[in-house]
Design an enzyme around this catalytic site. Sequence first.
Site, PDB file in Angstrom:
ATOM      1  N   LYS A   1     -13.338   8.008 -14.906  1.00 55.09           N
ATOM      2  CA  LYS A   1     -13.145   8.490 -16.232  1.00 55.09           C
ATOM      3  C   LYS A   1     -12.808   7.535 -16.999  1.00 55.09           C
ATOM      4  O   LYS A   1     -11.635   7.082 -16.932  1.00 55.09           O
ATOM      5  CB  LYS A   1     -12.478   9.765 -16.060  1.00 55.09           C
ATOM      6  N   THR A  40     -15.106  -3.970   4.652  1.00 58.89           N
ATOM      7  CA  THR A  40     -14.002  -2.928   4.848  1.00 58.89           C
ATOM      8  C   THR A  40     -14.871  -1.627   5.026  1.00 58.89           C
ATOM      9  O   THR A  40     -16.107  -1.405   4.740  1.00 58.89           O
ATOM     10  CB  THR A  40     -13.037  -2.852   4.087  1.00 58.89           C
ATOM     11  N   ASP A  71      -8.949   1.520  -6.412  1.00 62.09           N
ATOM     12  CA  ASP A  71      -9.129   2.703  -6.989  1.00 62.09           C
ATOM     13  C   ASP A  71      -9.905   2.669  -8.183  1.00 62.09           C
ATOM     14  O   ASP A  71      -9.393   2.192  -9.117  1.00 62.09           O
ATOM     15  CB  ASP A  71      -8.021   3.800  -6.942  1.00 62.09           C
ATOM     16  N   ASP A 111     -17.190  -2.083  -6.333  1.00 55.57           N
ATOM     17  CA  ASP A 111     -18.712  -1.916  -6.273  1.00 55.57           C
ATOM     18  C   ASP A 111     -18.910  -1.232  -7.625  1.00 55.57           C
ATOM     19  O   ASP A 111     -20.075  -0.404  -7.655  1.00 55.57           O
ATOM     20  CB  ASP A 111     -19.063  -1.159  -4.966  1.00 55.57           C
ATOM     21  N   GLU A 132       0.801  -1.389   0.053  1.00 55.14           N
ATOM     22  CA  GLU A 132      -0.068   0.092   0.008  1.00 55.14           C
ATOM     23  C   GLU A 132       0.926   1.230   0.073  1.00 55.14           C
ATOM     24  O   GLU A 132       1.759   1.393   0.927  1.00 55.14           O
ATOM     25  CB  GLU A 132      -0.926   0.020   1.150  1.00 55.14           C
ATOM     26  N   ASP A 156       4.558   0.945  -3.948  1.00 53.27           N
ATOM     27  CA  ASP A 156       4.300   0.545  -5.354  1.00 53.27           C
ATOM     28  C   ASP A 156       4.124  -0.925  -5.352  1.00 53.27           C
ATOM     29  O   ASP A 156       5.107  -1.399  -5.404  1.00 53.27           O
ATOM     30  CB  ASP A 156       4.535   1.402  -6.293  1.00 53.27           C
TER      31      ASP A 156
END
Length: 236
Positions: A145, A214, A141, A177, A92, A119
Amino acid sequence: MRNQTPQRPRRNFYGRFKGKTLKPSQKTYLSEDLEALSPGAVDWESNPERAPLDLQALFGGRDVWLEVGFGGGEHLVHQAACNPGIGIIGAEPYINGVAMLLGKIRQAGVENLAVHPGDARDLFDVLPEASISRAFLLYPDPWPKTRHHRRRFVTQEHLEPLARALKPGSIFRVATDIPDYVRQTLEEVPRAGFEWLAEGPTDWREPWGDWISTRYEQKALREGRVPHYLTFRRKG
């Protein structure tokens, strides 16, 4: 002929490294606990030769799992506590999330975790081939777009080295989601050498038996979004 030192690849990073000011307790966790939990020399400065991590020394021969982007660390600590015979590495880059995880590790007292605060691609560089028995990608994430979809984890830039690190037959779990993220996952993950393990709607609508919800999932539910739980198997 003398071996040449690998050249560091040019990699763009589009996420966040840091958010709100850390609490004093979180700064303490980072200064006192993080170094001891390192999986080994992952960064290019300390390991320019990209020597593989010694997972035998790290976890004593136990199977090793990997969570990419562990957020606040709820799931990572839960799995470590439920599976003390397994070694788990969490990657993370968001230092606030790393600090949150370290606090949870102290509270839970788990000792089978390693933490890479950076990374995941740098970690993939040094993971031995076919060394990971299970991997998790949970609420990554979404980059909603269209022009940003190439930044998502479920692209071949990330999936190919992940597949290389996974043992044949190992499980890769993805939770999201975002419907379009589901679409891209189902398109890209099989291209990297995985098969989707689903026989009916319950296989992606219901969480796994060892799941812990979470904070990202709770936010999605509050905002009316539907979680999807996708399970893949690395082909042999």
